[in-house]
Enzyme design. Structure first.
Site, short mmCIF file in Angstrom:
data_model
loop_
_atom_site.label_atom_id
_atom_site.label_comp_id
_atom_site.label_asym_id
_atom_site.label_seq_id
_atom_site.Cartn_x
_atom_site.Cartn_y
_atom_site.Cartn_z
N HIS A 504 0.82 -1.20 0.00
CA HIS A 504 0.00 0.00 0.00
C HIS A 504 0.86 1.26 0.00
O HIS A 504 0.37 2.37 -0.27
CB HIS A 504 -0.96 0.01 1.20
CG HIS A 504 -0.28 0.25 2.52
ND1 HIS A 504 0.22 -0.75 3.32
CD2 HIS A 504 -0.02 1.42 3.19
CE1 HIS A 504 0.73 -0.25 4.42
NE2 HIS A 504 0.60 1.09 4.36
N ASP A 534 0.46 -7.60 1.49
CA ASP A 534 0.81 -6.19 1.67
C ASP A 534 2.31 -6.00 1.67
O ASP A 534 2.87 -5.24 2.46
CB ASP A 534 0.19 -5.64 2.96
CG ASP A 534 0.19 -4.11 2.98
OD1 ASP A 534 0.33 -3.50 1.90
OD2 ASP A 534 0.11 -3.55 4.10
N SER A 619 5.07 2.72 8.08
CA SER A 619 4.73 1.52 7.32
C SER A 619 5.88 1.11 6.44
O SER A 619 6.45 1.93 5.70
CB SER A 619 3.49 1.77 6.45
OG SER A 619 2.37 2.04 7.27
#
EC number: 3.4.21.-
Length: 769
Positions: A504, A534, A619
């Site tokens: 993402h 992911d 992230s």
């Protein structure tokens, strides 16, 4: 062991005697058998069948009888010995008492006689001194007669003393009479020899000596006869009279002196007899007789012997007598008058010496008695005191002996104990300080290690920027432009860098802006990405040597509570290289993720939970352990009111499997069974009745659609089937169904499913290829 007849002996002694008795009896029986066999062989008689045994009494009975008789005989012997010992002790005590009584009686009598003799001798001395001036023959004869009477009285006293000493007890009467007779015989023989030597001096002297010998050998009743003979003798010549006087005075002195010595010896022997309970009067008398015998052998010994001590009065008297003798010898007196005066003077000197010797002996006897009694009293008091001290100080004596025997070891032991105590105190203090220092050092080391790991990790973490990506790091998060995330250099080959980040983060753009810790930037290319995990891989090229490849750890060995560091770039480049610290808060978490932001979860992510601070921009960042090794990649956090520090990271072992395929293939191939499903939890009551679902089933999925010729159709799965278990695992919903199917992407083996069809339970195998 009771063997009868009131005889009891120890069991061990009984067994030993019984064993000896049986052994001797068997040996005797074997000898008899052997002898009988030889007799039978020699005589060839018919006695071979003779039974060779002892009587029919049992061996044990014979042994008991023999042992009891032996013990009875021994007891009789012991009793007889005890009786004889008691009798002998009584006899010795009675004899000792008699001898002791007689000895005391004799000593008292002797003291009385000595006192009487001294008084009489002094009176006679003064009378004779007054009469010495007379020159008549009648007075001389009277003085000579008195002198002879005095000598006879002394002899009588000596015979009486010998008579008293010779009858102390009836038990020793015969032996003492024999010893006295033998000694008197020896004295008589010695006197006879002396008489023979002096035979040339005349018949008068020989007759007088024979009378003296007869006086010594005769018993007490004959003393009166000797006195008559002495009184009836003819007058002697001057040399004979002087010789006789000197001999008599020597005998009297010897008797007196030896009697005093014997009295002292009796007292000392009496002390020894008290300890041994043996009478010693006869031995003392023997000593007296031996001394008399020795002295009598030398009749020519002078009065001034070394054994006799003269007083000052004696010396003055001797000088006076010597002057008088010279004066009388030079005078024109007659031979008879000179003879009488000289004999009178010698007689006086002899009496004076006897008196002084007796006084000296009595004084020595009194001193000896006093010393003996004092010694006895002192010994008794000392013995009592020693007993009391032994009783009171027994324990102290034991302690002293123990100390004297083991004091070196005790001193060494005490020294060791003191040394141990001192060393223990020192080491405790040192250890305490060491522990404090260790804690401080550990904290310092921990801090240093943390800092070192943080600095090394920062060199491997980069910033990844994608202007066209949408924020999907958290469920139901709103989309935003200009997304910025983090990435980790997991491999470096020359100048080529391989960076792992979240799918993402890269979004739909192929090219990504990569910024290093030194603010240098390069453009990287996305090699592949996987929305279901992911994860994405970006390839970049840089000649910057400050960029390092991170070390890879093992996520299978994670421990709950293990400390970790999180390194990332929250809120973009301005806060790049941010390091936060935390621990592993949970393991094996299944986190639902909505990738397409349609308010519906798309996948369950397998992750571990951390409590370190994670913000937007973290992230794709690195999670390292205390060794500085990569153990996970930050993937998501829960951003809800009243929720803090709940973040999740993908385990590094799962990351390695995904990035390997993304690096080579650019994608991940997952098995597709060709079905669509609904969760049982979302069904209403009509839908449950339509599929005939039992009431006990609460979780699972219902097959809503099956693709023709798909894997599910080939496996026999039909619409309306209810799946409750898959691959042996409880099935909660469709996300769990997809997670289990995707976990077999590498092996693609068939898995077992438990289903309900038309209300009936059954199992089928679902193919994955």
């Amino acid at each position: 062991m009771d063997i009868g007849k009131k005889h009891v002996i120890p069991k061990s002694q009984y067994r030993r005697k019984r064993r000896e008795f049986f052994h001797n009896e068997d040996r005797e029986e074997n000898l008899n058998q052997h002898q009988d066999k030889q007799n039978i062989d020699n005589t060839t008689s018919k006695k071979a069948d003779k039974q060779i045994h002892k009587d029919s009494i049992d061996k044990h009975e014979r042994f008991k009888n023999s042992l009891s008789s032996h013990l009875e005989q021994r007891n009789r012997d012991v009793n007889e010995n005890k009786a004889e010992e008691s009798k002998s002790n009584q006899d010795s005590k009675s004899a000792y008492n008699r001898d002791h009584y007689l000895t005391d009686d004799v000593s008292k009598k002797q003291n009385s006689l000595d006192s009487v003799d001294q008084d009489t001798e002094k009176s006679k001395y003064y009378e004779q001194n007054s009469e010495a001036t007379l020159s008549t023959k009648s007075t001389d004869k009277v003085e000579s007669t008195e002198m002879r009477k005095l000598s006879s009285d002394k002899n009588k006293v000596g015979h009486e003393e010998q008579h008293v000493l010779s009858k102390p007890s009836e038990h020793d009467k015969e032996t003492r009479i024999d010893s006295e007779s033998s000694r008197t015989d020896s004295d008589s023989s010695m006197q006879t020899e002396k008489i023979k030597k002096d035979s040339s001096d005349g018949n008068k002297s020989s007759n007088l000596k024979s009378e003296v010998i007869s006086d010594k050998s005769n018993t007490v009743p004959k003393l009166s006869e000797s006195d008559d003979e002495v009184n009836n003798q003819k007058p002697l010549t001057l040399p004979e009279e002087q010789k006789l006087k000197r001999q008599q005075s020597q005998n009297e002195q010897t008797k007196t002196y030896t009697y005093g010595d014997s009295e002292q010896n009796d007292k000392s022997n009496h002390e020894n007899d008290l300890s041994h309970h043996i009478p010693s009067i006869s031995d003392d008398k023997d000593n007296v007789m031996r001394e008399n015998h020795i002295v009598d052998d030398n009749p020519d010994n002078d009065i001034n012997t070394p054994s006799l001590s003269k007083t000052d009065d004696d010396r003055k008297l001797d000088e006076k007598i010597h002057v008088e003798d010279k004066h009388k010898q030079n005078a024109d007196s007659s031979e008879t008058v000179g003879y009488q005066s000289q004999s009178t003077a010698s007689h006086r000197s002899t009496e004076k010496r006897n008196i002084s010797i007796n006084d000296h002996d009595k004084l020595n006897g009194q001193k000896t008695n006093t010393k003996t009694s004092a010694n006895n009293n002192q010994k008794k008091a000392t013995s009592k005191l020693n007993k009391g001290r032994a009783t009171n100080n027994n324990y102290s004596d034991i302690l002293k002996k123990f100390w004297m025997m083991y004091w070196p070891k005790l001193v060494i032991l005490m020294g060791i104990i003191i040394l141990i105590v001192i060393l223990n105190a020192i080491f405790n203090n040192v250890n305490k300080n060491d522990r404090m220092n260790d804690n401080n050092d550990a904290d310092a080391q921990k801090y240093t290690t943390t800092m070192k790991n943080a600095n090394n990790t920062v060199k491997s973490v980069v910033t990844v920027e994608n202007e066209t990506s949408k924020d999907s790091s958290l469920p139901k998060d709103k989309a935003s432009q200009d997304e910025v995330g983090s990435g980790v250099v997991y491999k470096k080959s020359g100048d080529t860098l391989y960076i792992v980040t979240n799918a993402h983060v890269v979004g739909d753009k192929e090219n990504q802006k990569i910024t290093f810790s030194n603010n240098k930037s390069v453009v990287g290319k996305v090699l592949g990405k996987d929305k279901w995990s992911d994860l994405a891989v970006v390839k970049a090229t840089s000649s910057d040597s400050s960029v390092k490849e991170i070390a890879i750890g093992d996520s299978n060995n994670l421990v709950l509570g293990e400390p970790i560091l999180v390194v990332g770039n929250p809120l973009g480049v301005d806060f790049k290289g941010t390091v936060t610290e935390g621990i592993i808060s949970g393991l094996n978490r299944n986190v639902p993720i909505d990738f397409d932001k349609d308010n519906k979860y798309d996948m369950l992510m397998k992750a571990f939970q951390i409590d370190a601070s994670v913000n937007p921009g973290n992230s794709g960042g690195a999670v390292v352990n205390r060794e500085g090794k990569l153990i996970g990649v930050v993937a998501a956090k829960i951003s809800m009111p009243n929720v803090e520090n709940m973040s999740f990271a993908i385990p590094v072992n799962e990351v390695q499997k995904i990035v390997k395929d993304l690096e080579t293939k650019g994608k991940i191939d997952y098995p597709d069974v060709g079905v669509k499903m609904k969760n049982i939890a979302s069904l209403n009551s009509f839908e449950r009745q339509a599929v005939k679902l039992p009431g006990k089933v609460k979780n699972g999925v219902v097959v809503d659609q099956v693709d023709n010729n798909g894997l599910a159709d080939q496996s026999g799965l039909k619409k309306g089937d209810v799946i409750t278990e898959l691959d042996g695992k409880l099935l909660e919903d469709d996300l769990r169904f997809r997670q289990i199917i995707f976990s077999h992407k590498d092996d693609l083996k068939s898995i077992t499913a438990k289903i309900y069809r038309d209300g009936k339970e059954k199992e089928i195998n679902i193919k994955l290829k």
